[in-house]
Write an enzyme that holds these catalytic residues in place. Structure first.
Site, PDB file in Angstrom:
ATOM      1  N   ASP A  67       4.546 -16.033  -7.898  1.00  0.00           N
ATOM      2  CA  ASP A  67       5.685 -15.533  -8.632  1.00  0.00           C
ATOM      3  C   ASP A  67       7.075 -16.528  -8.749  1.00  0.00           C
ATOM      4  O   ASP A  67       7.031 -17.443  -7.662  1.00  0.00           O
ATOM      5  CB  ASP A  67       6.137 -14.072  -8.373  1.00  0.00           C
ATOM      6  CG  ASP A  67       6.241 -13.631  -6.900  1.00  0.00           C
ATOM      7  OD1 ASP A  67       6.172 -14.673  -6.013  1.00  0.00           O
ATOM      8  OD2 ASP A  67       6.132 -12.539  -6.527  1.00  0.00           O
ATOM      9  N   ASN A 136       8.060  -0.611  -2.208  1.00  0.00           N
ATOM     10  CA  ASN A 136       7.777   0.354  -3.395  1.00  0.00           C
ATOM     11  C   ASN A 136       6.055   0.112  -3.621  1.00  0.00           C
ATOM     12  O   ASN A 136       5.713   0.589  -4.676  1.00  0.00           O
ATOM     13  CB  ASN A 136       8.574   0.365  -4.637  1.00  0.00           C
ATOM     14  CG  ASN A 136       8.431  -1.115  -5.193  1.00  0.00           C
ATOM     15  OD1 ASN A 136       7.719  -2.119  -4.871  1.00  0.00           O
ATOM     16  ND2 ASN A 136       8.969  -1.173  -6.427  1.00  0.00           N
ATOM     17  N   HIS A 138       4.804  -2.904  -4.384  1.00  0.00           N
ATOM     18  CA  HIS A 138       4.576  -4.079  -5.370  1.00  0.00           C
ATOM     19  C   HIS A 138       3.915  -5.149  -4.499  1.00  0.00           C
ATOM     20  O   HIS A 138       4.140  -5.481  -3.434  1.00  0.00           O
ATOM     21  CB  HIS A 138       5.846  -4.618  -6.036  1.00  0.00           C
ATOM     22  CG  HIS A 138       6.797  -5.311  -5.221  1.00  0.00           C
ATOM     23  ND1 HIS A 138       8.242  -5.231  -5.295  1.00  0.00           N
ATOM     24  CD2 HIS A 138       6.542  -6.394  -4.271  1.00  0.00           C
ATOM     25  CE1 HIS A 138       8.919  -5.897  -4.615  1.00  0.00           C
ATOM     26  NE2 HIS A 138       8.045  -6.798  -3.752  1.00  0.00           N
ATOM     27  N   GLU A 143       5.349  -4.282 -10.327  1.00  0.00           N
ATOM     28  CA  GLU A 143       6.001  -3.083  -9.805  1.00  0.00           C
ATOM     29  C   GLU A 143       5.400  -1.954 -10.232  1.00  0.00           C
ATOM     30  O   GLU A 143       4.116  -2.025 -11.053  1.00  0.00           O
ATOM     31  CB  GLU A 143       7.465  -3.078 -10.447  1.00  0.00           C
ATOM     32  CG  GLU A 143       8.284  -4.214 -10.140  1.00  0.00           C
ATOM     33  CD  GLU A 143       9.001  -4.248  -9.051  1.00  0.00           C
ATOM     34  OE1 GLU A 143       8.573  -3.646  -8.023  1.00  0.00           O
ATOM     35  OE2 GLU A 143      10.099  -4.864  -8.909  1.00  0.00           O
TER      36      GLU A 143
HETATM   37  C1  F6R Z   1       6.821 -12.778  -3.057  1.00  0.00           C
HETATM   38  C2  F6R Z   1       6.404 -11.571  -3.428  1.00  0.00           C
HETATM   39  C3  F6R Z   1       6.679 -10.170  -2.942  1.00  0.00           C
HETATM   40  C4  F6R Z   1       7.018 -10.032  -1.476  1.00  0.00           C
HETATM   41  C5  F6R Z   1       7.290  -8.637  -1.275  1.00  0.00           C
HETATM   42  C6  F6R Z   1       7.902  -8.541   0.245  1.00  0.00           C
HETATM   43  O1  F6R Z   1       6.515 -13.872  -3.530  1.00  0.00           O
HETATM   44  O2  F6R Z   1       5.350 -11.775  -4.169  1.00  0.00           O
HETATM   45  O3  F6R Z   1       5.642  -9.325  -3.202  1.00  0.00           O
HETATM   46  O4  F6R Z   1       5.844 -10.281  -0.727  1.00  0.00           O
HETATM   47  O5  F6R Z   1       8.578  -8.177  -1.906  1.00  0.00           O
HETATM   48  O6  F6R Z   1       8.917  -9.287   0.419  1.00  0.00           O
HETATM   49  P1  F6R Z   1       9.545  -9.551   2.179  1.00  0.00           P
HETATM   50  O7  F6R Z   1       8.270 -10.216   2.573  1.00  0.00           O
HETATM   51  O8  F6R Z   1      10.688 -10.375   2.195  1.00  0.00           O
HETATM   52  O9  F6R Z   1       9.646  -8.045   2.621  1.00  0.00           O
END
Ligand code: F6R
Length: 235
Positions: A67, A136, A138, A143
């Protein structure tokens, strides 16, 4: 689905790096699906060290990231391209031309989504996709929603995601509200999936991998992936 609990973030990072390194050793021109965020920092550190010591060769590896924020150019220090260059690509012997992220600054985002989905497909889908998980549920930036999105698409970030990610920005108002992400369908096409979750993700790990499969907890879909591993730590 294999769920592995380890005793610390260091162990988690080591084990995840072992799995990625073995993928690269077994198939030197493999396609790695990659993630940004705090979770993979230790894993990338480990991979960079192994490469620096000549124990790992990224020269033929191809990568596709999950992403990118919309509206940020690659030069913006908050962009995921910048993050990847700093934390992995600039520290291993990968050919920059083999590293791919969605272009969040494209003027036509619909065309960019189609281009990125075709690109991932043309590479034969990831051999191994690394994922983190949001509080959440994701994965990527999929989301909680009514359905599981199939393909690369743009998404309005949830309030909780904007708040969580604001730790990396000067002000919460600076966090982009839109992102472009692989769809759940795109992610599920990876031959193997590896999700890593630190101690702050205890609750969501329980809900996503021991609760019902539902688009309200997007990561729960991984229960149905034929080769998914979750590595998590409680401390
Ligand atoms: C990042 C991504 C997100 C993160 C998620 C957890 O490329 O796709 O899904 O993996 O938000 O983020 P952290 O590791 O910062 O808690």
């Amino acid at each position: 689905m294999k769920i592995i609990e380890v005793e610390s973030y260091e162990k988690l990072s080591l084990l995840a790096a072992d799995m990625i390194a073995s993928q690269v050793l077994l198939k030197p021109d493999c396609v790695l699906g990659l993630a940004t965020g705090s979770s993979p920092l230790g894993t990338y550190e480990n991979l960079a060290s192994r490469c620096g010591e000549g124990r790992l060769d990224f020269s033929r590896v191809r990568t596709v990231n999950l992403d990118e924020y919309c509206g940020l150019t690659a030069e913006n220090p908050q962009s995921y391209r910048y993050f990847m260059d700093q934390n992995l690509f600039g520290r291993v012997n990968i050919d920059p031309a083999n590293t791919h992220l969605p272009d969040g600054s494209a003027s036509d985002m619909e065309a960019e989504c189609a281009r990125y989905e075709s690109l991932v497909e043309s590479l034969g889908w990831p051999d191994l996709q690394l994922l983190g998980i949001g509080h959440n549920g994701h994965i990527g930036f999929n989301e909680p929603a009514e359905d599981f999105p199939a393909r690369v698409h743009t998404v309005q970030l949830a309030e909780s995601t904007i708040k969580a990610n604001s730790r990396l920005f000067d002000r919460v108002e600076d966090v982009p509200t839109m992102a472009v992400t692989m769809g759940i369908g795109t992610i599920m096409k990876a031959r193997r999936v590896l999700l890593i979750a630190g101690a702050d993700k205890r609750e969501i790990v329980e809900r996503a991998f021991h609760g019902p499969v539902t688009p309200q907890v997007p990561g729960s879909i991984l229960q149905l992936h034929p080769d998914a591993t979750v590595i998590f730590t409680r401390s």
